[in-house]
Design an enzyme around this catalytic site. Structure first.
Site, PDB file in Angstrom:
ATOM      1  CD  GLU A   1      -3.039  -1.224   2.172  1.00 49.48           C
ATOM      2  OE1 GLU A   1      -3.419  -0.310   2.488  1.00 49.48           O
ATOM      3  OE2 GLU A   1      -3.585  -2.659   2.421  1.00 49.48           O
ATOM      4  CG  MET A   2       0.206   4.498   1.951  1.00 47.71           C
ATOM      5  SD  MET A   2      -0.943   4.981   3.506  1.00 47.71           S
ATOM      6  CE  MET A   2      -0.423   6.914   3.399  1.00 47.71           C
TER       7      MET A   2
END
Lengths: 331, 331
Positions: free
Chosen positions: A125-126
């Site tokens: 994700e991040m």
């Protein structure tokens, strides 16, 4: 945020005043305005929610996949992560998420604070780390000052970051849906078709899982109760958390609040439309094949669950300092 | 938008009233509030600016690379496009871009309207097509209605889309910088160091290119006038537009308005800090090596060019309809 909270309080008060005799026996209850919000913390959390510097690339913020312009979701089947990785699951809406019994589809986070730390450090994700996120934030004087003002501590830590994001997320409730107006006594808030749809929704058993203030979000249920769900299963559901085989393919029942805005549907985002979602749910959860007319009425009812969307000024983020570590999107 | 424009008008009026005797002989002039904005068109344009459905993936909006929370840029060396493609050039700020003599670093678009169509159809950026963008918009009833209301036509076309985005972008000016307050007569708006920095900026020749309302944006100049620029040149500059070899490595002089927020610097984003940018510019454009103290004062002056950032409610986008084509991020 002051303006937002005031507006919500006023809306709630007006609604209560206008419709003195409400529907008190219904299994769904109106969304309440947020209570006891720490405004300073929530304002800080709003900035963090919109800050892509919490990702390795400097390109992905909380708002990328929980887009508050689009029902608090990304409207994609599964989300896009760092380096365009395809996520394993559909991004659930952040709207009204404070009402969920737990966070994530499999409930692996107990609350919003615990959830907020997940995506930042998830390589898909991040793709950042809590340490790097703190280094970044601590290097920015305006953030330093704001954290100190809100938490009264000299040193920034990840608890402060996730507390602030969670506090902002608590404000993201959506009162004043037409259905809530009806619940509160405004008889003409719904059309006859919408009311018939609601009746079908109750009598067919949908309401067994989709009830309460969030019209869902308060239990885990097996996806494919009567008939197996034929999805492309990349996730195993609640069993990944509990270790119990019986919890396989169990997921948190999603909220149906604002469901008109949070397409595509299901944990795998496989249903593109409400019509399709209602049809599949009827068959695999209830053993019921809705006629086209019944389906349309249930969909009409579901669209009355769209509430006032969060309304606030786009936050302006403090600039990085010369010594702020720069994002590395292509490394 | 009404609120925004009123606020700007008020700010402008106050400034003019308070500082009766301004600096009228300076080569930099104060930012003016936007004039003659079509509010309906600008509100529609704001939605389009924030709508990632204008990209193939459904993930990239104008605001992704011209982030209005971050000085109208993405603060990355070069931008991230569809499927995480690395862009060839640094994303210029959209703030005050209406003041540029032309758009893009090489000036290949005459105005904001022409610019707005570029990234949507660029395979390395939003990777969509104008036809697909129109199909998407036309399928959404609320967009259909809003376009009809604004443009009075039954059929949506790309000119309406780019006109609306450009109209919104015209509102993105940043008045009321401390430097403008000083220009308008507020003597104590700047510190002594900042004033000395401005004097150095003028006397060293920086102001030869960085002048006017936008402190730049009004000419093309060669990058490496005195000394060749040692960058990793992926772009050839203005010659790509004019076909003239003399225009090689010529770029539009960027605005220095809000330059504190629009790091990293240069067309290739190679300079991470203002200190570095001032040093390189001094050497290769002016043949001048600023001392550390001089550099610091020029940087202090540059930071006085940060104006009031655009202030508006995060737009809420109309949901896709059942027949709206869905994004295809992974195909």
């Amino acid at each position: 945020m002051k303006a937002l909270v005031s507006a919500m309080v006023v809306a709630g008060a007006t609604a209560a005043a206008s419709y003195a005799v409400g529907q008190t026996q219904e299994p769904i209850s109106p969304i309440q305005p947020p209570k006891q919000i720490n405004l300073g913390m929530s304002e800080l959390g709003k900035k963090l929610f919109f800050d892509p510097r919490l990702s390795k690339s400097g390109f992905i913020s909380c708002n990328s996949c929980h887009n508050l312009s689009m029902g608090g979701s990304d409207n994609l089947q599964t989300s896009i992560g760092d380096k365009w990785q395809q996520g394993p699951i559909n991004s659930p809406t952040v709207l009204n998420s404070s009402l969920n019994l737990a966070q994530f589809w499999d409930g692996r986070a107990a609350d919003l604070k615990e959830q907020a730390g997940g995506p930042i450090a998830n390589p898909g994700e991040m793709a950042f780390s809590h340490t790097l996120a703190l280094d970044m934030l601590a290097s920015i004087p305006a953030y330093q000052r704001e954290f100190k003002q809100v938490f009264g501590k000299d040193k920034l830590d990840i608890d402060q970051v996730t507390l602030a994001i969670a506090e902002f997320e608590k404000t993201l409730v959506t009162p004043n849906a037409r259905f809530d107006q009806w619940l509160l006594g405004k008889q003409d808030a719904l059309t006859q078709d919408e009311l018939t749809g609601y009746k079908l929704f109750k009598e067919s058993g949908c309401v067994g899982c989709h009830n309460g203030e969030a019209v869902g979000g308060n239990s885990f249920q097996k996806m494919g109760l009567v008939e197996p769900y034929k999805g492309n299963e990349k996730a195993e559901g609640r069993s990944a958390v509990t270790g119990k085989d019986a919890d396989r393919f169990n997921y948190k029942v999603p909220t149906l609040r604002n469901v008109e805005l949070t397409y595509p549907y299901f944990h795998d985002g496989a249903a593109n439309t409400l019509t399709e979602a209602v049809d599949v749910m009827g068959r695999i959860q209830l053993g019921k094949k809705f006629t086209q007319a019944e389906n349309a009425k249930i969909v009409a009812f579901l669209k009355t669950l769209t509430g006032d969307q969060p309304s606030f000024q786009l936050p302006i983020l403090p600039p990085s300092a010369d010594n702020t570590p720069r994002p590395t999107p292509f490394k």
